[in-house]
Design an enzyme around this catalytic site. Structure first.
Site, PDB file in Angstrom:
ATOM      1  N   ASP A   1       0.813  -1.218   0.000  1.00 27.64           N
ATOM      2  CA  ASP A   1       0.000   0.000   0.000  1.00 27.64           C
ATOM      3  C   ASP A   1       0.848   1.270   0.000  1.00 27.64           C
ATOM      4  O   ASP A   1       0.650   2.155  -0.828  1.00 27.64           O
ATOM      5  CB  ASP A   1      -0.926   0.035   1.232  1.00 27.64           C
TER       6      ASP A   1
ATOM      7  N   ASP B   1      -6.440   2.861  12.760  1.00 31.84           N
ATOM      8  CA  ASP B   1      -5.166   3.561  12.623  1.00 31.84           C
ATOM      9  C   ASP B   1      -5.280   4.897  11.890  1.00 31.84           C
ATOM     10  O   ASP B   1      -4.611   5.854  12.237  1.00 31.84           O
ATOM     11  CB  ASP B   1      -4.131   2.648  11.962  1.00 31.84           C
TER      12      ASP B   1
ATOM     13  N   SER C   1      -2.360  -9.692   7.512  1.00 36.28           N
ATOM     14  CA  SER C   1      -1.869  -8.333   7.664  1.00 36.28           C
ATOM     15  C   SER C   1      -1.247  -8.236   9.045  1.00 36.28           C
ATOM     16  O   SER C   1      -1.886  -8.550  10.051  1.00 36.28           O
ATOM     17  CB  SER C   1      -3.034  -7.352   7.512  1.00 36.28           C
TER      18      SER C   1
ATOM     19  N   ARG D   1       1.078   4.603  16.830  1.00 36.70           N
ATOM     20  CA  ARG D   1       0.558   5.591  15.882  1.00 36.70           C
ATOM     21  C   ARG D   1       0.781   7.047  16.277  1.00 36.70           C
ATOM     22  O   ARG D   1       1.218   7.847  15.455  1.00 36.70           O
ATOM     23  CB  ARG D   1      -0.929   5.343  15.598  1.00 36.70           C
TER      24      ARG D   1
HETATM   25  N1  ARG Z   1      -6.748  -3.964  15.911  1.00 32.58           N
HETATM   26  C1  ARG Z   1      -5.532  -3.335  16.303  1.00 32.58           C
HETATM   27  C2  ARG Z   1      -5.745  -1.881  16.598  1.00 32.58           C
HETATM   28  O1  ARG Z   1      -6.712  -1.318  16.180  1.00 32.58           O
HETATM   29  C3  ARG Z   1      -4.435  -3.520  15.287  1.00 32.58           C
HETATM   30  C4  ARG Z   1      -4.676  -2.899  13.935  1.00 32.58           C
HETATM   31  C5  ARG Z   1      -3.637  -3.195  12.878  1.00 32.58           C
HETATM   32  N2  ARG Z   1      -3.542  -4.597  12.618  1.00 32.58           N
HETATM   33  C6  ARG Z   1      -2.845  -5.164  11.609  1.00 32.58           C
HETATM   34  N3  ARG Z   1      -2.809  -6.454  11.589  1.00 32.58           N
HETATM   35  N4  ARG Z   1      -2.236  -4.454  10.729  1.00 32.58           N
HETATM   36  O2  ARG Z   1      -4.935  -1.275  17.249  1.00 32.58           O
END
Ligand code: ARG
Length: 389
Positions: A13, A121, A173, A92
């Site tokens: 991405d 995110d 992912s 983040r």
């Molecule tokens: N569900 C988790 C959160 O909202 C992780 C999100 C990202 N997960 C990933 N496999 N890229 O913090």
């Protein structure tokens, strides 16, 4: 030419996003944050340049990450929905802060990220950027572009010689940092199915582990973990070390259907051996040194704290106020907790603190008992009085 700073991970991405942003008429500066995801950062830098970045920043943020983000969350006892130790959510706001800093330095008009429109995110990045500099434009290419599928994206990458890693098939992912790993998508979307072993990256299967337990001792000073088995570690090394031992004993896996901020329920699995061990030990020590009212009230705060982190409100006034509260609760959280790691479990089995509120002469049923049982009668009468009609 307009400049944009993109949070670059090296994945499909964000690699396509570099090219896409250029097509929108921007010079693209890539920012790669090292939060302990264990990538080859030189290779990532090269990949960003080949994809079309005009400049790349690589920053080692591990120390800042553990001191300013992980540690407050550990002290707060913040865990989302009882199972998620917040690794991704914590990374983040730190990445967003540096996006803003680099944007200022480079006089960029915008920042960009590679998040989809369905997750948490995007919210965390954008809310943080908005708090730190509301004038910066935010671009989310994945929410805007016309690709309908991963295949179309791969085709686009091939068309423009964007280097991507399609050699190994990626069934999940994954987001990884020092505090833990988040794994979703693929077969994990089938809620009835147990996660396949190959989904886990750092923890051994609890069924394949030796039948012998491993004992470790964690020493905390004012809520901060300082030593393992008597040896002093820097926080990030201590976390690395616990990830290793915990992983060997299958500690720190969780499997959760969680409530995303955007209203979707999603299934994600997590691996966080160090975070699990430290939360268990920290909580156990608090049980010993915090009085009942403070301990119970702090649980309410932990819950709220976890929500704020999950919801992207790291830089919010309430979170700051809760930090002051948490800080004041930690002054006696000094001592040692002995843990038994055994087949995926992390069990506290011993505790020791100079600030312990445990008084053996009060709780004992032996002959050294100093508790005046006659006083209980009056106490109970008065305690129950308001409820008698
Ligand atoms: N569900 C988790 C959160 O909202 C992780 C999100 C990202 N997960 C990933 N496999 N890229 O913090």
């Amino acid at each position: 030419m307009k400049k944009v700073v993109l949070a670059y991970s090296g994945g499909l991405d964000t690699s396509c996003a570099v090219r896409w942003l250029k097509e929108q008429g921007c010079a693209v500066i890539c920012f790669i944050a090292d939060l302990g995801q264990g990538e080859d950062f030189q290779a990532l830098e090269q990949r960003a340049l080949t994809a079309g970045a005009s400049k790349v920043y690589v920053k080692d943020l591990k120390e800042e990450f553990v001191q300013d983000f992980v540690l407050p969350v550990l002290k707060a006892g913040a865990i989302y929905e009882g199972k998620y130790l917040l690794a991704t959510a914590l990374g983040r706001p730190l990445i967003a802060r540096y996006l803003v800093e680099i944007a200022h330095k480079e006089k960029a008009h915008a920042v960009a990220h590679g998040c989809t429109g369905k997750g948490n995110d995007q919210v965390r990045f954008e809310v943080t950027v908005g708090i730190l500099d509301p004038k910066l434009e935010i671009i989310a290419p994945v929410r805007e572009w016309e690709f309908k599928s991963r295949e179309e994206e791969i085709e686009y990458a091939h068309m423009y010689n964007i280097p991507i890693d399609v050699s190994k098939k990626k069934p999940y992912s994954v987001d990884r940092n020092l505090w833990g790993i988040s794994i979703e998508a693929g077969v994990l979307e089938n809620l009835e199915q147990e996660p396949p072993e190959d989904a886990y990256l750092i923890t051994k299967s609890p069924t394949q582990i030796s039948t012998y337990p491993k004992y470790i001792e964690v020493y905390f000073e004012k809520g901060m973990p300082k030593k393992i088995d008597g040896r002093v570690y820097k926080l990030k090394d201590l976390i690395n070390h616990l990830n290793e031992i915990g992983g060997l004993y299958g500690v720190g896996r969780s499997d959760l259907v969680e409530n995303r901020l955007v209203g979707i329920k999603s299934r994600e699995i997590y691996e966080a051996p160090a975070a699990t061990i430290l939360h268990v030990a920290h909580k156990e020590l608090e049980s010993l040194v915090l009085d009942r009212e403070l301990a119970h009230f702090k649980e309410i705060i932990s819950l709220k704290y976890a929500e704020l982190v999950y919801y992207g409100l790291w830089y919010s006034p309430l979170k700051e106020a809760l930090d002051s509260f948490v800080h004041s609760t930690q002054k006696h959280v000094t001592g040692t907790i002995k843990l038994k790691l055994f087949k995926g479990n992390c069990i506290p089995v011993g505790r020791k603190s100079a600030h312990s509120l445990y008084k053996k002469e009060l709780s004992t049923y032996g002959k050294e008992d100093k508790f005046d049982q006659k006083l209980a009668e009056g106490f109970i009468k008065i305690w129950g009085m308001p409820y008698q009609r």
